[in-house]
Motif scaffolding. Sequence first.
Motif, short mmCIF file in Angstrom:
data_model
loop_
_atom_site.label_atom_id
_atom_site.label_comp_id
_atom_site.label_asym_id
_atom_site.label_seq_id
_atom_site.Cartn_x
_atom_site.Cartn_y
_atom_site.Cartn_z
N ARG A 166 0.82 -1.21 0.00
CA ARG A 166 0.00 0.00 0.00
C ARG A 166 0.86 1.26 0.00
NH1 ARG A 166 -5.50 0.87 -1.09
NH2 ARG A 166 -5.83 3.04 -0.59
N LEU A 167 2.01 1.20 0.69
CA LEU A 167 2.92 2.37 0.69
C LEU A 167 3.34 2.70 -0.73
CD1 LEU A 167 5.26 1.69 3.77
CD2 LEU A 167 3.30 3.23 3.63
N GLY A 168 3.52 1.67 -1.55
CA GLY A 168 3.89 1.90 -2.95
C GLY A 168 2.83 2.73 -3.66
N LEU A 169 1.56 2.37 -3.47
CA LEU A 169 0.47 3.13 -4.09
C LEU A 169 0.39 4.54 -3.52
CD1 LEU A 169 -2.16 3.51 -5.74
CD2 LEU A 169 -3.39 2.46 -3.82
N GLU A 170 0.39 4.64 -2.20
CA GLU A 170 0.18 5.94 -1.56
C GLU A 170 1.27 6.94 -1.94
OE1 GLU A 170 -2.43 6.71 0.46
OE2 GLU A 170 -3.30 4.72 0.73
N LEU A 171 2.50 6.45 -2.11
CA LEU A 171 3.62 7.37 -2.34
C LEU A 171 3.97 7.51 -3.83
CD1 LEU A 171 5.89 6.50 0.73
CD2 LEU A 171 4.14 8.26 0.51
N GLY A 172 3.23 6.81 -4.69
CA GLY A 172 3.37 7.08 -6.13
C GLY A 172 4.34 6.21 -6.89
N ALA A 173 4.53 4.96 -6.46
CA ALA A 173 5.39 4.04 -7.23
C ALA A 173 4.56 3.39 -8.35
CB ALA A 173 5.95 2.96 -6.31
N ASP A 174 5.22 3.06 -9.46
CA ASP A 174 4.55 2.30 -10.53
C ASP A 174 4.59 0.81 -10.19
OD1 ASP A 174 4.16 4.54 -12.32
OD2 ASP A 174 6.35 4.54 -12.45
N LEU A 175 5.72 0.39 -9.63
CA LEU A 175 5.91 -1.00 -9.22
C LEU A 175 6.35 -1.00 -7.77
CD1 LEU A 175 6.07 -1.67 -12.33
CD2 LEU A 175 7.91 -3.22 -11.76
N VAL A 176 5.83 -1.94 -7.01
CA VAL A 176 6.30 -2.06 -5.64
C VAL A 176 6.80 -3.49 -5.43
CG1 VAL A 176 3.98 -2.54 -4.67
CG2 VAL A 176 5.76 -1.62 -3.20
N LYS A 177 8.00 -3.57 -4.92
CA LYS A 177 8.65 -4.87 -4.75
C LYS A 177 8.53 -5.25 -3.28
CE LYS A 177 13.43 -6.40 -5.62
NZ LYS A 177 13.90 -7.01 -4.43
N VAL A 178 7.92 -6.42 -3.04
CA VAL A 178 7.72 -6.85 -1.65
C VAL A 178 8.22 -8.29 -1.48
CG1 VAL A 178 5.74 -5.32 -1.23
CG2 VAL A 178 5.34 -7.68 -2.03
N LYS A 179 8.47 -8.66 -0.26
CA LYS A 179 8.82 -10.06 0.02
C LYS A 179 7.54 -10.89 -0.01
CE LYS A 179 12.97 -8.89 2.47
NZ LYS A 179 14.20 -9.41 1.97
N TYR A 180 7.68 -12.18 -0.27
CA TYR A 180 6.52 -13.06 -0.33
C TYR A 180 5.93 -13.21 1.07
CZ TYR A 180 3.54 -16.88 -1.88
OH TYR A 180 2.45 -17.66 -2.19
N GLU A 198 1.76 -1.92 -9.52
CA GLU A 198 1.99 -3.35 -9.76
C GLU A 198 2.93 -3.94 -8.72
OE1 GLU A 198 3.24 -3.50 -13.85
OE2 GLU A 198 1.32 -2.69 -14.52
N VAL A 199 2.54 -5.10 -8.22
CA VAL A 199 3.34 -5.75 -7.18
C VAL A 199 4.29 -6.76 -7.83
CG1 VAL A 199 3.26 -7.26 -5.15
CG2 VAL A 199 1.54 -5.46 -5.45
N VAL A 200 5.56 -6.67 -7.50
CA VAL A 200 6.51 -7.69 -7.93
C VAL A 200 7.13 -8.33 -6.70
CG1 VAL A 200 7.04 -6.73 -10.22
CG2 VAL A 200 8.39 -5.99 -8.27
N MET A 201 7.36 -9.63 -6.82
CA MET A 201 7.87 -10.39 -5.68
C MET A 201 9.40 -10.37 -5.65
SD MET A 201 7.18 -14.39 -4.96
CE MET A 201 8.66 -15.13 -5.64
N SER A 202 9.92 -10.28 -4.46
CA SER A 202 11.36 -10.31 -4.26
C SER A 202 11.86 -11.76 -4.30
CB SER A 202 11.65 -9.68 -2.89
OG SER A 202 13.00 -9.52 -2.72
N GLY A 203 13.01 -11.99 -4.90
CA GLY A 203 13.50 -13.37 -5.09
C GLY A 203 13.93 -14.09 -3.82
N GLY A 204 14.74 -13.43 -3.01
CA GLY A 204 15.20 -14.02 -1.75
C GLY A 204 16.39 -14.94 -1.90
N THR A 205 16.70 -15.65 -0.82
CA THR A 205 17.88 -16.52 -0.82
C THR A 205 17.65 -17.72 -1.74
OG1 THR A 205 16.99 -17.55 1.15
CG2 THR A 205 18.71 -15.92 1.49
N MET A 206 18.75 -18.36 -2.14
CA MET A 206 18.70 -19.46 -3.11
C MET A 206 17.84 -20.63 -2.65
SD MET A 206 20.17 -20.32 -5.99
CE MET A 206 21.36 -21.64 -6.06
N ARG A 207 16.99 -21.09 -3.57
CA ARG A 207 16.20 -22.30 -3.31
C ARG A 207 16.34 -23.23 -4.51
NH1 ARG A 207 10.75 -19.55 -2.46
NH2 ARG A 207 11.92 -17.83 -3.35
#
Length: 262
Positions: A166-180, A198-207
Amino acid sequence: MLPHAADSISRDGKSLILAYDHGLEHGPVDFEPNPATADPERLFELATHDAVTALAVQKGIAEAYYPDYEDDVNLLLKLNGTSNLWMGEPDSPVNCSAEYAAGLGADAIGFTLYGGSNHEVEMAEEFREAQETAREHEMGVVMWSYPRGQGVKNDTKPDTISYAARLGLELGADLVKVKYPGSAAAMGEAVRMAGPTEVVMSGGTMRDDAAFLRNVSEAIEAGARGLAVGRNVFQRDEPERILDALEAVVFEEADPEAALAA
Ligand code: FBP
């Protein structure tokens, strides 16, 4: 209505951002599993893969390498970032202005916001300046929205990730990257909170390949518009192979097992 500024770093409304700011954020330890990736040129080469819609780097790497790749790679210039040597409350100094990013030919800017940190107020003010300058130059705006700091006990719990989105929307980002946030339902709620951002997922440590692709597929089904990934691509022995599979899962919504077998 603003033009869709994220178009410059998306394909068919989806994004696969290759993140390569780890040398600053984590240090050389992230290159140990695949030592060739300490060389930024290797990552610029990987970013020419069809799956990759943008490469996220810091200013110094862009200055040194982007001139040779500007026709083949979309540049997402990360404006702030901090090293792992910093032990204080989460913060991220601005290392590059949006104006300077535009001069380097960036298609979009990236900015970390640590909501909940004692430095949130200054970081949000710095984001405001960067976001408005990016609009003037028609660059996309990507927020790394990572709640952390004294006020945040668990940085991946569903409510926290929905708030981050929501912070991404409120502050004017086109894409917001969040952890799963741990489940498809929670990811769907984060997507709902972000509205047109648009929400994009963060990759994180190797799996392992299968677990990682299943997770990406779940996020896409829940409405995420792609991912921003570093270690789960470049730490592999054959990063091109996972990029092929990610291309199928993200852009064609292919079954993850089938994508791996192809
Ligand atoms: P990964 O896919 O490797 O997690 O990279 C995404 C990213 O956001 C990078 O841009 C950044 O360097 C790193 O994660 C920060 O991770 P953290 O602050 O959680 O250690």
